[in-house]
Design an enzyme around this catalytic site. Structure first.
Site, PDB file in Angstrom:
ATOM      1  CG  ASN A 124      -0.389   0.720   2.405  1.00 31.76           C
ATOM      2  OD1 ASN A 124      -0.451   1.952   2.502  1.00 31.76           O
ATOM      3  ND2 ASN A 124       0.216  -0.039   3.326  1.00 31.76           N
ATOM      4  CG  PHE A 128      -0.421   9.127   7.242  1.00 31.24           C
ATOM      5  CD1 PHE A 128      -0.392   7.771   7.536  1.00 31.24           C
ATOM      6  CD2 PHE A 128       0.599   9.927   7.755  1.00 31.24           C
ATOM      7  CE1 PHE A 128       0.623   7.221   8.311  1.00 31.24           C
ATOM      8  CE2 PHE A 128       1.612   9.394   8.534  1.00 31.24           C
ATOM      9  CZ  PHE A 128       1.631   8.037   8.806  1.00 31.24           C
ATOM     10  CB  SER A 195       3.829   5.475   7.276  1.00 26.71           C
ATOM     11  OG  SER A 195       3.371   5.359   5.942  1.00 26.71           O
ATOM     12  CG  ASN A 197       3.116   4.456   1.886  1.00 32.03           C
ATOM     13  OD1 ASN A 197       3.917   4.098   1.023  1.00 32.03           O
ATOM     14  ND2 ASN A 197       2.369   3.599   2.570  1.00 32.03           N
ATOM     15  CB  THR A 198       4.086  10.550   5.063  1.00 24.63           C
ATOM     16  OG1 THR A 198       2.717  10.149   5.087  1.00 24.63           O
ATOM     17  CG2 THR A 198       4.161  12.052   5.311  1.00 24.63           C
ATOM     18  CE  LYS A 232       2.639   0.030  12.938  1.00 20.79           C
ATOM     19  NZ  LYS A 232       1.248  -0.062  12.456  1.00 20.79           N
ATOM     20  CG  ASN A 261       4.416   1.281   9.647  1.00 22.28           C
ATOM     21  OD1 ASN A 261       3.681   0.892   8.745  1.00 22.28           O
ATOM     22  ND2 ASN A 261       4.219   2.440  10.257  1.00 22.28           N
TER      23      ASN A 261
END
Length: 358
Positions: A124, A128, A195, A197-198, A232, A261
């Site tokens: 994915n 967010f 994460s 993805n940011t 996390k 994560n």
């Protein structure tokens, strides 16, 4: 026997139907599933589900919170709390909502979720996407949720992350804004700095950044009644990087860790899924299992309680985490592939073998 039947029924009948619905679009299927689960709250169906799936077992105290069961919903499964009222009926002992950000944001362009079925994995790059910390707080307030009261039958964690448009030098204020919004409803707050993805987010795992952010959040949490702060971590940290992070979390007064994560690695993907392996984003599921165990084992050296998350696809995977000392486990991808039977199987693990630290 009952849990095996539930799992087999899900995998043989319901999962194929779900995976083929809405043209096979994984994100739309997920959204519709969460919406349907949310609609079940308070209905006769939820009572039937609870009887079929079974009850939580092996409660434990962690960071001053009583968890009636040791398997929980991982962040990302129910970002905006739409299904918050149903998770206890599905056998979960807690649920971590979010990740939410101080400002609502759409996330990255679609498609952004890819199902690697042969590897029992997902990739994915959501970024967010959420309606904002304030919107989640409002929803939980309408449900009557209050920290420490287990209003929905189980404790709720809330994961908070960085708003994409906020610069790194303003990130502490951004996280504090989210904490301010959600603390009345969160039994613990998870700080998502891992994460992939940011942009720039994982840089916050660097030793000094971690200390500054966590100590600011712990200080604010103290003013808000002392909600525990968990951090996390990413599975892609080196041992030295993880050790530095652990030291910073301990010194900053963090209450616990969540490991791990999603990963940027593509190790463990089977050949039939290599075409999808080129998609950018974080990988979760079966290929992460062994790395997540390694991370949990090292995280345990911090002396803080650890919530194991990542690659928990079977009850045996959960047992391995408990044997390493994890206090709790969370599932996401395993739940997608195995359904509520997985939760029931983890709940059925012998209590004598669950020796998580609190």
């Amino acid at each position: 026997m009952k849990t095996a039947v539930v799992t087999a029924g899900y995998q043989a009948i319901l999962r194929p139907l779900l995976f083929r619905s809405f043209g096979g679009d994984a994100e739309t299927i997920h959204e519709e599933m969460i919406s349907a689960l949310g609609a079940m709250v308070g209905s006769p169906v939820s009572s039937i589900v609870k009887r079929v799936v079974g009850s939580v077992r092996c409660g434990v105290d962690v960071a001053g919170i009583f968890f009636p069961g040791r398997v929980g919903v991982a962040a990302g499964l129910d970002k905006d709390g739409v299904a918050a009222g149903i998770w206890s009926s599905l056998g979960f002992g807690f649920a971590e909502l979010g990740t939410v950000t101080a400002q609502a944001q759409p996330g990255n362009p679609r498609p952004r979720v890819f199902r690697l079925k042969n590897s029992a994995a997902l990739i994915n790059r959501m970024g967010f996407n959420n309606h904002g910390a304030g919107a989640l707080a409002h929803r939980l307030e309408e449900m009557g949720v209050k920290r420490g009261e287990a209003t929905l039958g189980i404790p709720l964690g809330i994961s908070i992350g960085k708003t994409k448009i906020v610069e790194v030098d303003e990130v502490i204020g951004d996280y504090l804004e989210s904490l301010e919004a959600v603390h009345p409803y969160a039994d613990y707050v998870a700080v998502n700095i891992s994460s992939p993805n940011t942009p720039g987010l994982r840089g916050l795992q660097e030793k000094t950044h971690v200390y500054d952010l966590v100590s600011a959040l712990v200080g604010k949490a103290g003013e808000c009644g002392g909600v525990p702060i968990f951090v996390k971590v990413a599975p892609d940290l080196t041992d030295c990087e993880l050790d530095d992070l652990l030291e910073s979390v301990v010194n900053a007064g963090g209450s616990g860790l969540i490991a791990t994560n999603t990963t940027l690695s593509r190790e463990g993907i089977v050949p039939a899924d290599l075409g999808l392996a080129r998609q950018t984003g974080g990988l979760s599921g079966g290929p992460v299992t062994l790395r997540a165990r390694q991370m949990v084992a090292r995280a345990m050296t911090s002396g803080l309680p650890v919530i194991a998350s990542g690659g928990i696809m079977t009850a045996g995977d959960a047992q391995a985490m408990f044997d390493l000392g994890a206090s709790l486990v969370q599932v996401y991808t395993g739940f997608i592939y195995s359904g509520p039977g997985l939760v029931a199987q983890i709940n059925d693990l012998p209590s004598a073998s669950m020796k998580g630290r609190s």
